[in-house]
Design an enzyme around this catalytic site. Structure first.
Site, PDB file in Angstrom:
ATOM      1  N   LYS A 304      87.320 -27.181  95.308  1.00 54.89           N
ATOM      2  CA  LYS A 304      87.399 -26.990  94.073  1.00 54.89           C
ATOM      3  C   LYS A 304      86.388 -25.290  93.597  1.00 54.89           C
ATOM      4  O   LYS A 304      85.706 -25.306  94.461  1.00 54.89           O
ATOM      5  CB  LYS A 304      86.376 -27.970  93.053  1.00 54.89           C
ATOM      6  CG  LYS A 304      87.357 -29.182  93.024  1.00 54.89           C
ATOM      7  CD  LYS A 304      86.672 -30.409  92.007  1.00 54.89           C
ATOM      8  CE  LYS A 304      87.373 -31.644  91.700  1.00 54.89           C
ATOM      9  NZ  LYS A 304      88.763 -31.189  91.264  1.00 54.89           N
ATOM     10  N   ARG A 378      94.124 -40.786  94.023  1.00 53.27           N
ATOM     11  CA  ARG A 378      95.428 -41.596  93.982  1.00 53.27           C
ATOM     12  C   ARG A 378      95.229 -42.148  95.571  1.00 53.27           C
ATOM     13  O   ARG A 378      96.031 -43.195  95.676  1.00 53.27           O
ATOM     14  CB  ARG A 378      96.690 -40.767  93.833  1.00 53.27           C
ATOM     15  CG  ARG A 378      96.716 -39.653  94.573  1.00 53.27           C
ATOM     16  CD  ARG A 378      97.670 -38.540  93.890  1.00 53.27           C
ATOM     17  NE  ARG A 378      96.981 -37.618  92.883  1.00 53.27           N
ATOM     18  CZ  ARG A 378      97.532 -37.132  92.350  1.00 53.27           C
ATOM     19  NH1 ARG A 378      98.798 -36.540  92.278  1.00 53.27           N
ATOM     20  NH2 ARG A 378      96.794 -36.408  91.148  1.00 53.27           N
TER      21      ARG A 378
HETATM   22  N1  BES Z   1      88.729 -35.751  90.028  1.00 55.10           N
HETATM   23  C1  BES Z   1      89.713 -34.641  89.863  1.00 55.10           C
HETATM   24  C2  BES Z   1      90.264 -34.893  88.115  1.00 55.10           C
HETATM   25  C3  BES Z   1      89.222 -34.280  87.152  1.00 55.10           C
HETATM   26  C4  BES Z   1      89.516 -32.978  86.714  1.00 55.10           C
HETATM   27  C5  BES Z   1      88.461 -35.402  86.775  1.00 55.10           C
HETATM   28  C6  BES Z   1      88.700 -32.815  85.700  1.00 55.10           C
HETATM   29  C7  BES Z   1      87.661 -34.861  85.820  1.00 55.10           C
HETATM   30  C8  BES Z   1      87.592 -33.501  85.057  1.00 55.10           C
HETATM   31  C9  BES Z   1      90.762 -35.009  90.708  1.00 55.10           C
HETATM   32  O1  BES Z   1      90.403 -35.672  91.864  1.00 55.10           O
HETATM   33  C10 BES Z   1      91.798 -33.779  91.073  1.00 55.10           C
HETATM   34  O2  BES Z   1      90.967 -32.902  91.649  1.00 55.10           O
HETATM   35  N2  BES Z   1      92.813 -33.665  90.512  1.00 55.10           N
HETATM   36  C11 BES Z   1      93.553 -32.654  90.750  1.00 55.10           C
HETATM   37  C12 BES Z   1      94.972 -33.055  91.174  1.00 55.10           C
HETATM   38  C13 BES Z   1      95.656 -31.999  91.846  1.00 55.10           C
HETATM   39  C14 BES Z   1      95.339 -31.332  92.959  1.00 55.10           C
HETATM   40  C15 BES Z   1      97.231 -32.505  91.977  1.00 55.10           C
HETATM   41  C16 BES Z   1      93.788 -31.752  89.492  1.00 55.10           C
HETATM   42  O3  BES Z   1      93.944 -32.542  88.399  1.00 55.10           O
HETATM   43  O4  BES Z   1      93.747 -30.709  89.615  1.00 55.10           O
HETATM   44 MN    MN Z   2      90.136 -34.269  93.356  1.00 55.15          MN
END
Ligand code: BES
Ligand code: MN
Ligand code: ZN
Length: 525
Positions: A304, A378
């Protein structure tokens, strides 16, 4: 000011989430856990038929008309003075409006808090929470009253308990500990209100506190193993509860390649924790509440961006809220049968971390092309859903997860996203959301969306690369749940953390889902 020894006594007497510091040090090989200082103690909450005129008097008002105040030491002259101030300020008892008065009678301060007209349980709770925050630094005993009938005072007490939450245990220099003098609730049937509070709302507030504490803790304190230890401690001595924990070796043996893959880049071993509570007269088949428990989500190799990454210590909020709901249900001896599942792993980049493009096999036998290591929630839920379905034969499965940034874009911090194949379960969840104040908005699960998570080389891939991201995540999870199983998924990525204070939810991790799932379990089927 508390002396050092008093502070130490407070630390010893208040249950807190403690990190096994020695483990943290050996595992990480660097740094030290910050210690085990307790959060500041809260105001104890009691109930009485009357209270003397002293300290702070809080009066809940649904209009400009004062309720009866004889039981809290307000005589004719004081009442006239308050009425004059109410008229002068044009105070109308609007929801969460306040008016603070000094110099009347023997009270140090009189604080009027509006509930709005025809107040509901939630309106009384919010006024209680608002009061808790307003009297935070009044080093005075507090009396809280209103036009309560029956046990309604317990509802204000519940809000007071939620509103006075704080997470200040790591502040050593500038802590400003809030006042700890008791609050006494007066009005209605005090004995019955006290019993309702102790039997129903205090356990619920304790469940919310557990969830908030776990999520607010930094990831060097709460990681899979210490999450398990903290939750065991919270449940110790609570009847009707049985706890099962799978470590990484057990999960590998069961073929859970998906959750094991997520934790593979971290030296902190993954865990699956199952807390079952079975109340008297409850059905054989439990309601399964399955929470995403990523104790830190760096994104893994699909790292990230840095800004705000620290908030990903809260990526285990779903897991924290399912155990919080189970604690509330168990502590209140609710006649329900639930199993809370925490799917715990830390998502880190490492030479041993899984790579985008890797293929893993889940416990169900289905395979996943792991195209983005940041779509890890997931992955842990796929194995958790399969395990709980096989081992506990639940009557329904509800997932709760900080799953996608996409749901934040759609619903922000107003609603959690609800995805369900089962309309009856969806309706129950929407009703539980409205009743608890933790609201849901139903989102689409169109069957054609499923095509976007198909893989060329495995059964499914963990990211559709854009598109309706929250729905694709839900589809992915649903792929691992039997079509005949009533199933719903709650995406709480927008609501698990709050950037500002509101009456029931102080700034920080919110514990979202505890009140909702507690309500869902009690609403039965
Ligand atoms: N934990 C994150 C989602 C999240 C984003 C939680 C902002 C709280 C605040 C999750 O694991 C994630 O990184 N999701 C990705 C999925 C994508 C790579 C398909 C996302 O939402 O960007
Ligand atoms: Mn994630
Ligand atoms: Zn995540």
């Amino acid at each position: 000011m508390p002396t050092k020894s008093l502070l130490l006594a407070a630390c010893l007497s208040f249950a807190s989430l403690t990190a096994p510091a020695a483990i943290a040090q050996t595992v990480t090989g660097s740094g030290v856990a910050p210690g085990t200082i307790a959060n500041s103690p809260e105001r104890p909450i009691g109930f009485a038929a009357a209270a003397p005129a002293r300290g702070v008097l809080v009066v809940l008002m649904d209009s400009a008309a004062l309720p009866a105040l004889d039981a809290v030491g307000i005589g004719t002259a004081e009442r006239a003075a308050i009425e004059a101030a109410v008229a002068g300020a044009k105070f109308e008892g609007k929801a969460n409006a306040t008016l603070s008065l000094r110099g009347i009678g023997a009270h140090n301060r009189i604080l009027l808090v509006g509930t709005g007209s025809a107040p509901t349980l939630l309106a009384r709770a919010e006024a209680g929470g608002k009061a808790a925050q307003e009297v935070r630094s009044d080093a005075q005993p507090v009396t809280l009253t209103g036009a309560f009938t029956g046990t309604e005072g317990a509802e204000a007490a519940y809000g007071f308990a939620l509103g006075q939450y704080r997470f200040d245990r790591y502040k050593t220099v500038d802590r400003k500990p809030p006042a700890t003098d008791a609050v006494t609730i007066v009005g209605g049937d005090a004995a019955a209100a006290g019993a309702t509070y102790a039997g129903r709302y205090q356990p619920l507030a304790d469940g919310v506190r557990l969830s908030r504490d776990l999520a607010n803790e930094p990831a060097n304190v709460v990681y899979p193993e210490s999450f398990v230890a903290d939750v065991r401690k919270a449940f110790s001595g609570v009847g009707g509860v049985s706890i099962e924990v799978l470590d990484e070796a057990a999960m590998r043996k069961l073929g859970m390649g998906s959750i094991v893959g997520v934790g593979q880049g971290s030296p902190r071993g993954s865990r699956m924790m199952l807390v079952r509570y079975r109340g008297a007269g409850s059905p054989d088949a439990p309601l399964a509440l399955v929470g995403k428990g990523i104790t830190f989500d760096s994104g893994g190799i699909s790292l990230k961006p840095g800004a705000g990454m620290g908030n990903m210590k809260g990526d285990m909020s779903g897991a924290a809220s399912v155990v919080g709901a189970a604690l509330s249900l168990a502590r209140s001896r609710a006649p329900v049968h639930v199993v809370a599942v925490a799917a715990l792993a830390e998502n880190m980049p490492d030479g041993n971390a899984q790579r985008p493009g890797d293929v893993v096999r889940t416990m169900s036998g289905k395979t996943i092309e792991m195209v983005n290591s940041d779509a890890e929630g997931r992955l842990v839920l796929a194995d958790a859903n399969e395990y709980v379905a096989q081992a506990y034969k639940p009557r329904a499965i509800v997932n709760i997860a900080t799953l996608t940034g996409s749901i934040v874009g759609a619903l922000d911090d107003q609603y959690a996203g609800l995805f369900a194949r089962d309309d009856a379960l969806a309706a129950q969840l929407l009703a539980a959301g409205a009743a608890s104040g933790e609201e849901l908005w139903r989102m689409p699960l169109h069957k054609n969306y499923a095509d976007r998570v198909k893989s060329d080389i495995a059964d499914v891939r963990n990211s559709g690369g854009g598109g309706p991201g929250a729905s694709l995540g839900a589809h992915f999870i649903g792929f691992f749940v039997d079509e005949k199983m009533p199933w719903a998924h709650l995406d709480i990525a927008g609501v698990n953390r709050s950037e500002s204070n509101s009456p029931l939810v102080p700034k920080g991790m919110t514990g979202f889902g505890v009140r909702l799932l507690d309500q869902l379990a009690r609403s039965g089927d």
